[in-house]
Each structure stands twice: as C-alpha cells, then as structure tokens.
Design a protein around this motif. Sequence first.
Motif, short mmCIF file in Angstrom:
data_model
loop_
_atom_site.label_atom_id
_atom_site.label_comp_id
_atom_site.label_asym_id
_atom_site.label_seq_id
_atom_site.Cartn_x
_atom_site.Cartn_y
_atom_site.Cartn_z
N SER A 53 12.33 -2.60 -5.37
CA SER A 53 13.40 -2.07 -4.68
C SER A 53 12.49 -2.08 -2.99
CB SER A 53 14.28 -0.76 -4.42
OG SER A 53 14.54 -0.53 -5.89
N TYR A 54 11.44 -1.33 -3.72
CA TYR A 54 9.89 -1.55 -2.52
C TYR A 54 10.27 -2.75 -1.81
CZ TYR A 54 7.34 2.22 0.86
OH TYR A 54 7.44 2.82 2.02
N LEU A 55 9.40 -3.89 -2.91
CA LEU A 55 9.13 -4.55 -2.20
C LEU A 55 10.10 -5.76 -2.01
CD1 LEU A 55 6.57 -5.35 -5.41
CD2 LEU A 55 5.50 -5.01 -3.52
N PHE A 89 12.12 0.12 -10.81
CA PHE A 89 13.43 0.25 -10.30
C PHE A 89 13.17 0.36 -8.78
CE2 PHE A 89 17.37 1.28 -8.21
CZ PHE A 89 18.01 -0.43 -8.69
N HIS A 90 12.02 1.19 -8.50
CA HIS A 90 11.93 1.79 -7.16
C HIS A 90 11.10 0.62 -6.84
CE1 HIS A 90 8.45 4.12 -4.61
NE2 HIS A 90 9.95 4.38 -4.02
N THR A 91 10.14 0.53 -7.76
CA THR A 91 8.87 -0.52 -7.40
C THR A 91 9.13 -2.33 -7.14
OG1 THR A 91 7.36 0.36 -8.63
CG2 THR A 91 6.68 -1.90 -7.96
N ARG A 120 1.12 -0.98 -0.13
CA ARG A 120 -0.07 0.19 0.31
C ARG A 120 0.76 1.29 -0.54
NH1 ARG A 120 -5.09 0.68 1.37
NH2 ARG A 120 -4.90 1.55 4.00
N ARG A 121 2.47 1.20 0.64
CA ARG A 121 2.35 2.82 0.91
C ARG A 121 3.43 2.50 -0.53
NH1 ARG A 121 4.58 -0.01 5.24
NH2 ARG A 121 6.59 -0.63 5.13
N LEU A 122 3.79 1.32 -1.33
CA LEU A 122 4.07 1.92 -2.08
C LEU A 122 3.33 2.35 -3.65
CD1 LEU A 122 6.28 0.93 -5.17
CD2 LEU A 122 5.28 -1.58 -4.77
N HIS A 123 2.02 1.66 -4.19
CA HIS A 123 0.81 1.70 -4.63
C HIS A 123 0.88 4.00 -3.90
CE1 HIS A 123 -3.03 1.25 -6.06
NE2 HIS A 123 -2.72 2.04 -6.86
N ARG A 124 0.95 3.98 -2.78
CA ARG A 124 0.38 5.37 -2.30
C ARG A 124 1.62 6.10 -2.92
NH1 ARG A 124 1.64 6.94 3.74
NH2 ARG A 124 4.03 6.54 3.30
N ASN A 125 2.89 5.96 -2.82
CA ASN A 125 4.08 6.35 -3.93
C ASN A 125 4.15 6.48 -4.87
OD1 ASN A 125 7.39 6.25 -4.02
ND2 ASN A 125 7.08 7.93 -2.15
N ASP A 126 4.08 5.40 -5.99
CA ASP A 126 3.38 5.72 -7.08
C ASP A 126 1.96 6.72 -7.55
OD1 ASP A 126 4.99 4.01 -8.09
OD2 ASP A 126 3.73 2.31 -8.24
N LEU A 127 1.72 7.42 -6.64
CA LEU A 127 0.22 7.74 -6.94
C LEU A 127 0.16 9.28 -6.20
CD1 LEU A 127 -2.73 6.02 -4.86
CD2 LEU A 127 -2.46 6.73 -7.53
N GLU A 128 1.98 9.86 -6.15
CA GLU A 128 1.99 10.74 -5.54
C GLU A 128 3.44 11.24 -6.97
OE1 GLU A 128 2.83 10.06 -0.42
OE2 GLU A 128 4.76 9.77 -1.80
N ASN A 129 3.61 9.91 -7.96
CA ASN A 129 4.27 9.90 -8.53
C ASN A 129 4.37 9.97 -10.38
OD1 ASN A 129 7.05 10.46 -7.18
ND2 ASN A 129 7.06 9.85 -5.96
N VAL A 165 14.80 -3.05 -0.30
CA VAL A 165 15.78 -2.63 -0.04
C VAL A 165 16.65 -0.89 -0.19
CG1 VAL A 165 17.21 -4.78 -0.45
CG2 VAL A 165 16.27 -3.34 -2.45
N GLN A 166 17.11 -0.56 0.08
CA GLN A 166 18.26 0.45 0.41
C GLN A 166 19.36 0.67 -0.06
OE1 GLN A 166 16.07 3.02 -0.20
NE2 GLN A 166 15.48 4.05 1.00
N PRO A 167 20.50 0.83 -0.47
CA PRO A 167 19.42 2.83 -1.24
C PRO A 167 18.48 2.69 -2.29
CG PRO A 167 21.86 2.96 -1.69
CD PRO A 167 21.75 1.32 -0.51
N TRP A 168 18.64 2.03 -3.18
CA TRP A 168 18.28 1.17 -4.10
C TRP A 168 17.07 1.99 -4.31
CZ3 TRP A 168 22.11 1.11 -6.42
CH2 TRP A 168 23.18 -0.18 -5.29
N ARG A 169 16.33 1.55 -3.43
CA ARG A 169 14.70 2.65 -4.10
C ARG A 169 14.62 4.11 -4.17
NH1 ARG A 169 11.53 4.13 0.65
NH2 ARG A 169 12.31 2.36 2.04
N PHE A 170 15.63 4.60 -3.14
CA PHE A 170 15.57 5.97 -2.82
C PHE A 170 16.53 6.37 -4.45
CE2 PHE A 170 19.41 9.28 -2.62
CZ PHE A 170 18.05 10.44 -1.89
N LEU A 171 17.27 6.03 -4.58
CA LEU A 171 17.91 5.93 -5.96
C LEU A 171 16.96 6.28 -7.39
CD1 LEU A 171 21.21 4.49 -5.48
CD2 LEU A 171 20.89 7.09 -5.08
N GLY A 172 16.25 4.98 -6.89
CA GLY A 172 15.19 4.10 -8.19
C GLY A 172 13.48 5.72 -7.90
N PHE A 173 13.51 6.36 -7.12
CA PHE A 173 12.35 7.51 -6.48
C PHE A 173 13.15 8.89 -7.03
CE2 PHE A 173 12.07 10.97 -3.73
CZ PHE A 173 10.72 12.00 -4.31
N THR A 174 14.70 8.72 -6.84
CA THR A 174 15.10 10.47 -7.56
C THR A 174 15.35 10.10 -8.30
OG1 THR A 174 16.32 10.26 -4.83
CG2 THR A 174 17.51 11.93 -7.15
#
Length: 149
Positions: free
Chosen positions: A116-118, A112-114, A69-78, A121-130
Amino acid sequence: MASAGLSFENPVFAAYAAYSSLVILKLFIVAGYTTYTRFRVKVFANPEDVKGNKGAVAQLDNPDVERVRRLHRNDLENIPAFLAVGLLYVLTGPSPGVALWHFRIFTAARCFHTVSYLAAVQPWRFLGFTAGLLATISMTLQVLMAGAL
Ligand code: GSH
C-alpha cells in the motif's frame, strides 16, 4: 498450559521463528528496493556515491527514494517491537492456534502495508499498519498480564 520453551519442538516457538524470519527478510527486501530505486532515479545519499556514475546526483529529497525510506523507517518502528514482544509472548505458553494467528496477521499486515505504501493508496496503508499494531498490542497485553499476575 501449552509448552512455553524456546525450542523448535515447541510449535509456538517454531512458528514465531518462521514468521520472524519472514518479516526480517521483508525488511531486507525493502532495503534492497531502496538501492534499486536510487539507481533507477540516479539519486544517491552521499557525494562519494555519485563519483564515476554519469548523470547521478547526491540529493536528499527525491520523492521516489523518500517514499521507500519512509516505508523502511515505518518497518523499523514496528518489526523490532514484534520480534521482542513476540518472543516474550512465546514464553507465556499461549495456545498454538491463537499464537499462530497473531504471527500470521502481523506478517500479512506488514506485507499489505508495504504494498500500500509503494502503491500510494489510502486507507489501505492505514489498515495494514493498524492490523499489525493490534496484533502486537494484543501480544504485549498478554505478556503484561503474565508478568504482572
Ligand atoms: N511514525 C508514524 C508516522 O509518522 O506516520 C507513526 C504512525 C504510523 O505508523 N502511521 C502509519 C504510516 O504508514 C499508517 S498511516 N505512517 C507513515 C510513515 O510512517 O511514514
């Protein structure tokens, strides 16, 4: 200046349409994965969802479900921001090569963010988001300059 029309004869619009469709499909896959996770852990959001489903509970704090759900919300923010500003960016008439890289980077970064979130693993999620955010901000600045100048 390159073509700026909203027509599939404009290669930038065609690329925007294709990459937008890809990220929208990805968004729906995450929604489907939420449902899959709920059935796997037998945790649902509403009392009516568990009626007749033996062993299932209505609960809002399952860690596996909440992660998706957090992943889905982050997709909806971006993703909606990409869809909106990407369309305006097409109207600025960018070079097809440069535009294509913006769309590719955003799409690859969100996938990649998806993952990494599932995989938690960090910092990969942060890098995908950025990376996705930078592609969107770059398009936003170009739209801003086209509109303000
Ligand atoms: N709403 C986000 C948050 O609360 O973290 C804003 C910042 C953001 O999107 N950070 C990325 C993220 O994956 C990279 S660390 N955040 C986790 C999330 O939104 O659940």
